[in-house]
Enzyme design. Structure first.
Site, PDB file in Angstrom:
ATOM      1  N   GLU A 136       0.781  -1.009   0.042  1.00 55.35           N
ATOM      2  CA  GLU A 136      -0.112   0.145  -0.325  1.00 55.35           C
ATOM      3  C   GLU A 136       1.013   1.143  -0.174  1.00 55.35           C
ATOM      4  OE1 GLU A 136      -2.694  -0.290   2.934  1.00 55.35           O
ATOM      5  OE2 GLU A 136      -3.994  -1.802   2.029  1.00 55.35           O
TER       6      GLU A 136
ATOM      7  N   ASP B 280      -7.748  -9.378   3.755  1.00 49.78           N
ATOM      8  CA  ASP B 280      -7.879  -8.297   4.744  1.00 49.78           C
ATOM      9  C   ASP B 280      -9.165  -8.069   5.789  1.00 49.78           C
ATOM     10  OD1 ASP B 280      -6.988  -5.464   6.009  1.00 49.78           O
ATOM     11  OD2 ASP B 280      -7.300  -4.692   3.761  1.00 49.78           O
TER      12      ASP B 280
ATOM     13  N   GLU C 115     -11.957  -1.983  12.210  1.00 46.49           N
ATOM     14  CA  GLU C 115     -12.514  -1.640  11.130  1.00 46.49           C
ATOM     15  C   GLU C 115     -13.749  -1.630  10.021  1.00 46.49           C
ATOM     16  OE1 GLU C 115      -8.875  -1.450   8.658  1.00 46.49           O
ATOM     17  OE2 GLU C 115      -9.818  -0.533   7.069  1.00 46.49           O
TER      18      GLU C 115
HETATM   19  O1  GCW Z   1      -7.421  -3.105   6.704  1.00 45.79           O
HETATM   20  C1  GCW Z   1      -6.071  -2.027   5.348  1.00 45.79           C
HETATM   21  C2  GCW Z   1      -6.955  -0.952   6.339  1.00 45.79           C
HETATM   22  C3  GCW Z   1      -4.914   0.456   5.991  1.00 45.79           C
HETATM   23  C4  GCW Z   1      -4.174  -0.275   6.404  1.00 45.79           C
HETATM   24  C5  GCW Z   1      -3.848  -1.643   5.876  1.00 45.79           C
HETATM   25  C6  GCW Z   1      -2.432  -2.321   6.969  1.00 45.79           C
HETATM   26  C7  GCW Z   1      -2.978   0.816   8.454  1.00 45.79           C
HETATM   27  O2  GCW Z   1      -7.543  -0.170   5.701  1.00 45.79           O
HETATM   28  O3  GCW Z   1      -5.580   1.136   7.122  1.00 45.79           O
HETATM   29  O4  GCW Z   1      -2.744   0.649   7.061  1.00 45.79           O
HETATM   30  O5  GCW Z   1      -4.772  -2.433   6.563  1.00 45.79           O
HETATM   31  O6  GCW Z   1      -3.378  -3.730   7.270  1.00 45.79           O
HETATM   32  O7  GCW Z   1      -1.848  -2.221   6.383  1.00 45.79           O
END
Ligand code: GCW
Length: 697
Positions: free
Chosen positions: A298, A377, A405
């Site tokens: 990311e 995720d 989240e």
């Molecule tokens: O779930 C996603 C999140 C990001 C997060 C990423 C991760 C810290 O939306 O905000 O970044 O995972 O786990 O690195």
């Protein structure tokens, strides 16, 4: 040390009343060392509140002192007679290394409760076990029982930033206000709350905290160098409760902070920079835990830029930390977040395995691969990440997300321990094989125990977690990390007994019953009204709250459901799909591949099926979607009514009642919106009416 006490902040699972049983007794603390001081201070504090006493252990008289509770190191030369007996029995039953670095034995005989540990940390955990037991720790005989944590590190990762990030706020995916560590771009002047936090964490068994976000921005990168003082202060605040501090670092630090032209992990000057920098960290914080790294993920920098592997990257940092006993947690959350939605051959679920499985055996002993529990995720329902079964020669940490989240953002009640417990009890090699908990506890054939890690849900909110009932998730994570086989319902009981019962007036049974009714199945309730059958996402892009069925469908994020007029789901089979099922060992590689054997709750994760596909329970996919969505929203309405009935009975404090009520109002609104959007979407796509003729918009 004084016991951290906070005004205007909820006491969570350590209200003073939880110490009544200990504080009204005569307690002998017979141990040395800093953590033993904490134990003594806790006991002195409790006895100050409830009239007990803490006689000084005078060595030649210890044997004769009349006490109700003994907390002692098993190495002490002189122990009271009952403690001597317990020591002898523990030795016979469990051998010389009964407790290890953090365990303890607990017994009660002749009216005296005895906690013995080999190290002071064990005494601290033993003390909190007595707190949990309350009155039941005392009086009646209890045979010698041994408690030892299953995992080496029970770690909470904060996604806190020093500064307020323009998009993510101060705490990334934080739903409980600002950071408890930083405010206005600086470390908070008063760290009492951080000490109180450490105390709460120790009381549920957590022993490590990573203080900053894995997305390491410019200011936070400097925590490694000229802002190390912040980390020193946080470490000082947490140390009395046996918690070591870890730091998220930016892989490109040698460039950004060291002025080097490269961050290539095989470059000598880069290795040298990390070695020197790490040496300085340990010279300042000798018990520093280590580094946490999100690399090539990311947008974060990583070894790929230099044509190097993730093993090269992790090993460079591991080598820098090794002389000081430090570790590196290297995250396996690596995937292409710029994928073309038209490209059907790329499957985000495959990414971690494809990147990391070939590297098995190439990581240093002190490099720990940190794997999210599912392949995508932190969705409400995912299969186990196949990475967990794919690297037998690599140390692993499994990562959970306590912050909600994708599970309601601490506006919805969602007790996550049943999900974690299911994950920990899963057998990747099928019946009779090891569980995930075994993999984490035993570590690889060559190494020691592994770690369990979770992303924090705590902020500067007066209830710590925004939704007061979300405190249970933090508590439960710690307890499961200590003892992964514990029943989540029993953990919830403990949490209720500590948090609410000691200060409740009225009928605690009613309170306990209501909270169980509201929380035990709140995870599957949330699942019912959100994305169906394991398909995931369907959330609003960016902030991830609330429904948006097609929100991610044509984005570069790799999170699609592929619904059309005929059907829905992701074909991840080897036969016709992305081949992801082949990343599992048997039997799961076959179970998930098979349309008939695949468990219903994961059907759309692994298969694209027509709306009329019949599930194991006889319902069709589309009817299942309608039924669960109506039912999920109804359950939320019931939950809300249950809570309303608790008002004004002295069972919970009025402010807490009001906060939960406000959240339940929002949860109901949101659940109904989820229900209506998801049902309308699938009705419009499929044209199939609801068999029960309910209103679909
Ligand atoms: O779930 C996603 C999140 C990001 C997060 C990423 C991760 C810290 O939306 O905000 O970044 O995972 O786990 O690195």
């Amino acid at each position: 040390m004084t016991i951290p006490e906070l005004i205007d902040v909820h006491a969570a699972w350590l209200p003073p009343e939880a110490f009544r049983a200990i504080g009204s007794r005569r307690v002998l603390v017979h141990a040395d060392g800093p953590l033993a001081e904490t134990v003594r201070d806790e006991v002195v504090h409790a006895c100050g509140l409830y009239g007990g006493s803490v006689p000084h252990p005078v060595s030649d008289q210890v044997g004769d002192q009349q006490v109700d509770l003994v907390l002692a190191l098993s190495s002490m030369a002189a122990l009271p007679a009952v403690a001597e007996e317990v020591r002898g029995e523990a030795l016979r039953e469990f051998g010389p290394d009964a407790c290890g670095a953090e365990g303890f034995v607990l017994a009660c005989r002749d009216g005296v409760t005895v906690v013995l540990a080999d190290e002071p940390a064990g005494l601290l955990y033993g003390l909190f076990q007595v707190v949990r037991l309350g009155e039941s720790a005392f009086g009646s005989a209890r045979p010698v029982e041994r408690h030892r944590p299953a995992t080496r590190r029970r770690m909470i990762d904060h996604w806190d930033n020093i500064d307020v990030h323009p998009v993510m706020g101060q705490v990334e995916r934080g739903y409980a206000g600002g950071s408890i560590f930083w405010q206005n771009g600086a470390l908070r002047g008063d760290l009492t709350r951080v000490r109180a936090y450490g105390r709460l964490l120790a009381a549920c068994g957590v022993n490590a905290v990573a203080v900053n976000n894995v997305n390491v921005h410019a200011a936070e990168a400097r925590l490694l160098t000229d802002r190390l003082g912040d980390v020193v202060a946080i470490a000082d605040a947490l140390r009395p409760y046996g918690i070591r501090v870890h730091l998220s670092v930016n892989f490109a630090s040698p460039i950004a902070l060291g002025g080097l032209p490269t961050a290539d992990p095989l470059d000598e000057s880069v290795r040298e920079w990390w070695a020197r920098t790490t040496e300085r960290v340990y010279a300042t914080i000798p018990d520093f835990g280590g580094y946490l790294v999100k690399a090539d993920s990311e947008g974060q920098p990583g070894p790929f830029a230099y044509g190097r592997s993730h093993a090269d990257g992790a090993n460079m940092l591991a080598d820098a930390a090794a002389p000081f006993g430090g570790v590196v947690h290297w995250r396996a959350f690596v995937y292409n977040h710029r994928q073309d939605w038209r490209d059907r051959s790329t499957d985000r679920a495959r990414a971690a395995f494809d990147h990391f499985a070939p590297l098995d055996g190439r990581f240093r002993d002190n490099a720990i691969l940190q794997v999210k529990h599912g392949p995508m995720d932190f969705q409400v329902r995912e299969p186990l990440s196949p990475v967990i079964a794919a690297l037998p020669a690599t140390r692993l940490a499994v990562e959970f997300q306590v912050t909600q989240e994708y599970t309601g953002q601490q506006r919805h009640v969602c007790y996550l321990a049943p999900m974690w417990s299911e994950t920990l009890g899963f057998r990747p090699w099928g019946d009779g094989g090891r569980t995930v908990a075994d993999v984490v506890a035993d570590g690889p054939a060559a190494g020691g125990a592994g770690d369990l890690v979770a992303v924090s849900n705590v902020g500067d909110d007066p209830f710590w977690t925004g939704h007061p009932l979300a405190q249970a998730n933090l508590y439960a994570f710690g307890r499961l990390a200590w003892a992964p086989r514990t029943d989540p319902v029993a953990i919830l009981d403990e949490w209720i007994d500590l948090t609410f019962v000691p200060s409740a007036t009225g009928d605690p049974e009613r309170l306990r019953r209501t909270l169980h009714e509201m929380m035990d199945e709140s995870w599957t309730t949330y699942e019912r009204y959100t994305a169906p059958l394991g398909v995931g996402f369907m959330v609003r892009p960016g902030h991830h709250y609330g429904p948006d069925v097609d929100g991610y469908e044509y984005t570069p994020w790799g999170t699609y459901h592929f619904a059309d007029r005929d059907g829905v789901g992701v074909d991840r089979t080897r036969a016709s799909g992305t081949g992801f099922t082949g990343q599992y060992p048997p039997p799961w590689s076959d179970v998930y591949e098979s349309l008939t054997e695949c468990p219903d709750e994961l059907l759309l994760f692994f298969h694209h099926v027509p709306y009329g596909h019949v599930l194991h329970d006889g319902s069709t996919v589309v009817q299942h979607i309608y039924d669960t969505h109506f039912e999920g929203a109804e359950r939320v309405a019931e939950t809300r009514l249950r809570w309303e009935k608790l008002a004004g009975d002295g069972l919970v404090a009025p402010e807490l009642h009001a906060r939960v009520k406000e959240r339940l109002d929002e949860q109901l609104r949101s659940a109904e919106e989820w229900r209506d959007q998801v049902n309308a979407y699938f009705f419009r796509k499929s044209g199939v009416p609801d068999a029960h003729g309910r209103r679909i918009h």
